[in-house]
Write a protein that holds these residues in place. Structure first.
Motif, PDB file in Angstrom:
ATOM      1  N   PHE A 147       0.860  -1.177   0.000  1.00 57.61           N
ATOM      2  CA  PHE A 147       0.000   0.000   0.000  1.00 57.61           C
ATOM      3  C   PHE A 147       0.897   1.229   0.000  1.00 57.61           C
ATOM      4  N   ASP A 148       0.807   2.043  -1.044  1.00 55.80           N
ATOM      5  CA  ASP A 148       1.587   3.285  -1.125  1.00 55.80           C
ATOM      6  C   ASP A 148       0.668   4.459  -0.830  1.00 55.80           C
ATOM      7  N   PHE A 149       1.074   5.271   0.136  1.00 59.25           N
ATOM      8  CA  PHE A 149       0.354   6.498   0.471  1.00 59.25           C
ATOM      9  C   PHE A 149       1.127   7.648  -0.154  1.00 59.25           C
ATOM     10  N   ILE A 150       0.513   8.349  -1.089  1.00 63.52           N
ATOM     11  CA  ILE A 150       1.160   9.414  -1.842  1.00 63.52           C
ATOM     12  C   ILE A 150       0.783  10.774  -1.239  1.00 63.52           C
ATOM     13  N   GLY A 151       1.761  11.660  -1.130  1.00 61.89           N
ATOM     14  CA  GLY A 151       1.501  13.001  -0.609  1.00 61.89           C
ATOM     15  C   GLY A 151       1.310  13.035   0.900  1.00 61.89           C
ATOM     16  N   VAL A 152       2.108  12.242   1.607  1.00 62.84           N
ATOM     17  CA  VAL A 152       1.992  12.161   3.067  1.00 62.84           C
ATOM     18  C   VAL A 152       2.480  13.459   3.717  1.00 62.84           C
ATOM     19  N   VAL A 153       1.657  13.996   4.620  1.00 60.97           N
ATOM     20  CA  VAL A 153       1.993  15.192   5.388  1.00 60.97           C
ATOM     21  C   VAL A 153       1.561  14.933   6.834  1.00 60.97           C
ATOM     22  N   PRO A 154       2.464  15.105   7.799  1.00 64.25           N
ATOM     23  CA  PRO A 154       2.062  14.892   9.195  1.00 64.25           C
ATOM     24  C   PRO A 154       1.126  16.000   9.662  1.00 64.25           C
ATOM     25  N   VAL A 155       0.068  15.617  10.366  1.00 65.67           N
ATOM     26  CA  VAL A 155      -0.879  16.609  10.859  1.00 65.67           C
ATOM     27  C   VAL A 155      -0.974  16.607  12.378  1.00 65.67           C
ATOM     28  N   LYS A 156      -0.418  15.561  13.012  1.00 68.77           N
ATOM     29  CA  LYS A 156      -0.485  15.501  14.466  1.00 68.77           C
ATOM     30  C   LYS A 156       0.596  14.564  15.001  1.00 68.77           C
ATOM     31  N   LEU A 157       1.256  14.999  16.051  1.00 71.77           N
ATOM     32  CA  LEU A 157       2.220  14.176  16.788  1.00 71.77           C
ATOM     33  C   LEU A 157       1.666  14.041  18.195  1.00 71.77           C
ATOM     34  N   GLY A 158       1.448  12.802  18.616  1.00 78.28           N
ATOM     35  CA  GLY A 158       0.848  12.543  19.915  1.00 78.28           C
ATOM     36  C   GLY A 158       1.702  13.056  21.069  1.00 78.28           C
ATOM     37  N   GLY A 159       1.057  13.306  22.175  1.00 81.23           N
ATOM     38  CA  GLY A 159       1.745  13.777  23.368  1.00 81.23           C
ATOM     39  C   GLY A 159       2.503  12.662  24.064  1.00 81.23           C
ATOM     40  N   ILE A 160       3.235  13.029  25.101  1.00 80.38           N
ATOM     41  CA  ILE A 160       3.993  12.078  25.909  1.00 80.38           C
ATOM     42  C   ILE A 160       3.454  12.160  27.330  1.00 80.38           C
ATOM     43  N   ASN A 161       3.099  11.022  27.886  1.00 81.20           N
ATOM     44  CA  ASN A 161       2.593  10.973  29.249  1.00 81.20           C
ATOM     45  C   ASN A 161       3.656  10.385  30.171  1.00 81.20           C
ATOM     46  N   TYR A 162       4.236  11.226  30.998  1.00 80.40           N
ATOM     47  CA  TYR A 162       5.185  10.775  32.007  1.00 80.40           C
ATOM     48  C   TYR A 162       4.427  10.465  33.291  1.00 80.40           C
ATOM     49  N   ASP A 163       4.826   9.385  33.988  1.00 71.88           N
ATOM     50  CA  ASP A 163       4.126   8.995  35.197  1.00 71.88           C
ATOM     51  C   ASP A 163       5.045   8.122  36.036  1.00 71.88           C
TER      52      ASP A 163
END
Length: 186
Positions: A147-163
């Motif tokens: 599966f090739d995804f063409i024109g990939v652009v990141p729209v969100k980077l998840g947060g980091i939960n420290y605990d």
């Protein structure tokens, strides 16, 4: 030779190859770690989940003689975004790749596109977008579908939960949009 009815595709048999865009290739390195550098290979090794979006074409209903007939509308709606879950490595290299990529789109300090002047093309889309490829594997880890995804652009980077009360590896996600999805058997 016919396939056994017990041979089924498994959800844990895949490889996702996420190329970095052209604008990050100039600062791609495997030897060093720094605020102005990225390691593009780091994200491939830590992906543990993703999905292939639904593929559909709208129908068109036409009423005739007391019945309704359905035809194709010949229209494929836009795909939804794809989420890629990954484990953050101990040097945060894979997180940093995505962070720098999103920072090209809108710089966190300057507030506009490509504040670090990493764009190398007169066509910005080619500079900050890329192609991602997901391979579905068989039980022997042979590639069977691509599966090739063409024109990939990141729209969100998840947060980091420290605990302090929770042990384990840090997991987060990357959400990307794309223009086209092409599938083929390999």
């Amino acid at each position: 030779m016919e396939q056994s009815q017990f041979n089924k595709a498994r959800t844990d048999k895949f490889i996702l190859v996420l190329d970095i865009p052209a604008s990050l290739r100039a600062i791609d390195t495997r030897e060093e770690r720094g605020n102005d550098l990225v390691d593009s290979k780091s994200i491939t090794y830590s992906v543990f989940a993703t999905q292939i979006p639904d593929v559909h074409v709208h129908d068109s209903a036409t009423k005739f003689s007391g019945q309704t007939f359905h035809f194709t509308s010949h229209h494929r709606p836009e795909y939804g975004n794809v989420t890629v879950k990954f484990t953050i490595d101990n040097q945060f290299k894979n997180y940093w790749v995505v962070y720098k990529w999103i920072n090209i789109l809108n710089n966190n300090k300057e507030g506009f596109f490509d504040a670090e002047h990493l764009a190398i093309s007169e066509t910005p889309f080619e500079t900050y977008s890329t192609t991602a490829t997901l391979y579905g594997l068989d039980e022997y880890d042979n590639k069977k579908i691509q599966f090739d995804f063409i024109g990939v652009v990141p729209v969100k980077l998840g947060g980091i939960n420290y605990d302090y009360r929770t042990e384990g590896e840090i997991e987060t996600f990357l959400e990307f949009s794309f223009s086209q999805m092409l599938a083929k058997l390999v």
